[in-house]
Design an enzyme around this catalytic site. Sequence first.
Site, mmCIF file in Angstrom:
data_model
loop_
_atom_site.group_PDB
_atom_site.id
_atom_site.type_symbol
_atom_site.label_atom_id
_atom_site.label_comp_id
_atom_site.label_asym_id
_atom_site.label_seq_id
_atom_site.Cartn_x
_atom_site.Cartn_y
_atom_site.Cartn_z
ATOM 1 N N ASP A 93 89.427 11.015 -49.877
ATOM 2 C CA ASP A 93 90.887 11.088 -49.942
ATOM 3 C C ASP A 93 91.493 10.154 -48.893
ATOM 4 O OD1 ASP A 93 90.738 12.523 -47.581
ATOM 5 O OD2 ASP A 93 91.323 14.438 -48.464
ATOM 6 N N HIS B 158 95.247 19.104 -48.895
ATOM 7 C CA HIS B 158 94.251 18.069 -49.176
ATOM 8 C C HIS B 158 93.102 18.642 -50.006
ATOM 9 C CE1 HIS B 158 95.910 16.452 -45.168
ATOM 10 N NE2 HIS B 158 96.590 15.960 -46.164
ATOM 11 N N GLU C 52 103.357 21.770 -58.782
ATOM 12 C CA GLU C 52 103.295 23.163 -59.249
ATOM 13 C C GLU C 52 104.650 23.597 -59.808
ATOM 14 O OE1 GLU C 52 99.831 24.022 -55.931
ATOM 15 O OE2 GLU C 52 101.790 24.903 -55.602
ATOM 16 N N ALA D 278 105.494 14.752 -42.860
ATOM 17 C CA ALA D 278 104.615 13.894 -43.674
ATOM 18 C C ALA D 278 105.441 12.953 -44.567
ATOM 19 C CB ALA D 278 103.622 14.737 -44.470
ATOM 20 N N GLU D 279 105.139 12.956 -45.888
ATOM 21 C CA GLU D 279 105.867 12.036 -46.785
ATOM 22 C C GLU D 279 106.953 12.786 -47.554
ATOM 23 O OE1 GLU D 279 103.639 13.918 -47.917
ATOM 24 O OE2 GLU D 279 103.222 13.664 -50.051
ATOM 25 N N GLN D 280 107.363 13.953 -47.023
ATOM 26 C CA GLN D 280 108.238 14.825 -47.814
ATOM 27 C C GLN D 280 109.655 14.294 -47.998
ATOM 28 O OE1 GLN D 280 107.572 18.344 -45.525
ATOM 29 N NE2 GLN D 280 105.401 18.313 -46.039
ATOM 30 N N TRP E 260 103.465 17.373 -52.073
ATOM 31 C CA TRP E 260 103.252 16.917 -53.443
ATOM 32 C C TRP E 260 102.614 17.983 -54.329
ATOM 33 C CZ3 TRP E 260 106.020 13.918 -56.020
ATOM 34 C CH2 TRP E 260 105.618 13.449 -57.279
ATOM 35 N N GLN F 186 101.129 31.096 -54.202
ATOM 36 C CA GLN F 186 102.259 30.276 -54.684
ATOM 37 C C GLN F 186 102.222 29.963 -56.180
ATOM 38 O OE1 GLN F 186 103.896 27.251 -52.119
ATOM 39 N NE2 GLN F 186 103.693 25.735 -53.735
HETATM 40 N N1 UDP Z 1 100.259 27.217 -50.751
HETATM 41 C C1 UDP Z 1 100.030 28.520 -51.141
HETATM 42 N N2 UDP Z 1 100.651 29.509 -50.452
HETATM 43 C C2 UDP Z 1 101.493 29.297 -49.422
HETATM 44 C C3 UDP Z 1 101.731 27.955 -49.035
HETATM 45 C C4 UDP Z 1 101.102 26.940 -49.728
HETATM 46 O O1 UDP Z 1 99.271 28.784 -52.085
HETATM 47 O O2 UDP Z 1 102.027 30.246 -48.867
HETATM 48 C C5 UDP Z 1 99.592 26.153 -51.483
HETATM 49 C C6 UDP Z 1 100.566 25.491 -52.447
HETATM 50 O O3 UDP Z 1 100.541 26.170 -53.676
HETATM 51 C C7 UDP Z 1 100.033 24.074 -52.493
HETATM 52 C C8 UDP Z 1 99.415 23.847 -51.130
HETATM 53 O O4 UDP Z 1 99.191 25.139 -50.584
HETATM 54 O O5 UDP Z 1 99.043 23.963 -53.487
HETATM 55 C C9 UDP Z 1 100.318 23.086 -50.188
HETATM 56 O O6 UDP Z 1 100.292 21.738 -50.519
HETATM 57 P P1 UDP Z 1 101.579 20.815 -50.455
HETATM 58 O O7 UDP Z 1 101.124 19.456 -50.838
HETATM 59 O O8 UDP Z 1 102.663 21.380 -51.262
HETATM 60 O O9 UDP Z 1 102.056 20.858 -48.965
HETATM 61 P P2 UDP Z 1 101.304 20.758 -47.554
HETATM 62 O O10 UDP Z 1 100.940 22.141 -47.224
HETATM 63 O O11 UDP Z 1 100.136 19.861 -47.721
HETATM 64 O O12 UDP Z 1 102.369 20.238 -46.677
#
Ligand code: UDP
Length: 484
Positions: free
Chosen positions: A117, A19, A377, A392-394, A372, A354
Amino acid sequence: METQKQLRAALLSSPGPGHLIPVLELGKRLVTDHGFEVTIFVLPLKASRAEAEIIESAMTPKLLNIVELPPPDLSVVALSPNATTVTRLAVMMRETRPAFRSALAAMEAKPDVLIVDLFGTEHLCIGDELGIPKYVYIATNAWFLALLLHSPTLDKEVKGEYVDQTEPFNIPGCKPVRPEDVVDPMLDRSDQQYREYLRMASEIPMGDGILLNVWEDLQVETLAALRNKEFLGSVANGPIYTIGPLIRPVRPAGLEKELLEWLDKQPSESVLFVSFGSGGTLPAEQLVELAWGLELSGQRFIWVLRKPTTKSLDGSFFDVGKVGRGDELLSFLPDGFAMRTCDIGITLPSWAPQVDILSHPSVGGFLSHCGWNSTLESIVNGVPMIAWPLYAEQRLNATLLVEEIGVAIRPKELPSKKIVGREEIERMVRLIMVEKEGQAIRARVKELKSSTENAMTKRGTSYESLRKMKEDCKLRIHQINKAH
Ligand code: UDP
């Protein structure tokens, strides 16, 4: 007359890297491309290592004012220990309203616009109290938004649990949603998270517009449906601004020396990156199958490894970045895995850089939970995906990526329902990394990569969309002032 002064925007982010990152990136764009002054209000989760690092890097150079709100007092709320992540986030955000009000009142000058958000929609009323325009930033895709906005209607029409239905749900003007792809809050209609979800859906139209982290070319039909008054346009009740993909930038020294040296030595597009976002954790049996699948594929990999979960698949969301001991983590993998794969693979504990990894030329595939941000990315770096949706919405995102956008493959059965076996993993990894079918997907993601570049350039669609939002915002300010 149009006001010429610099606009001050107040942005509120809900907790969690997924977020926080898109809100920070939106803030930076508003400053650098559109001349706003931006203050971002954040509510860090126990100041997790990951979030602290995200905020710190977003502050170099210092474009934003960041205000950390005090943690909400949750002792006054009857929050069940089994409350889901969505419920927890919704309650945290609700309980933070007094602190957010006070923080806004303490600002040197009143903001001109408020942007919240998805979990912040209960704060839209503060925009009204201050007499300023307010927007909702849905930092995900248009199909998710369509389902969300249509959910109050589904709530009236569908009897019983959504997941027990046999027919897909029709969303006006959009691709229908299969019952197994519904978002987590729709899994159990008696759970508090479902009520919170419906509330958010009904609050979004109270804003003056919706910002989406996509670009025009990505979801042409769905965006048209969201804007068409005969479909969802009447529900959305305002403009939809497509302002993405907004993702974290690559950092100059983002990769540690050892990892960078290893990546530099690998052939171009030969490494699969395996990561499940901030919250994703796998059951113990699945970790073992994944390890075998990677090993059997013979492909190079970098795997962000977490302790297995015994409960929910978003098990690390509230302590993201907490690092277990590397050797303890390896004990969950098959005996000898690390030794046998030491020439082709690296495991990193818990949290990894990442974006920096995905942007390295040696990386050629991403086995991802389809959050998302991760999806964007991957696309921005032209990396095809193996979709492994967890929470979630995955599931919805995975279907979108496989069936509509064409940048991913996925297991036959949902990994959130059934353990994916090593042979299937081996097959998917080889398909995406070396086989002909994978090359077509790679070509498609590269096409999209260049469409993201066009959208984000000056005068590109996403740039123009944010510029339009600024113009509309000025107009709203003028209307509101006139009405007073
Ligand atoms: N991320 C990261 N390193 C990790 C895991 C996640 O930098 O080991 C970052 C990833 O690059 C992304 C965010 O955390 O920008 C995760 O957001 P995403 O919407 O993909 O998934 P969520 O974690 O919200 O389920």
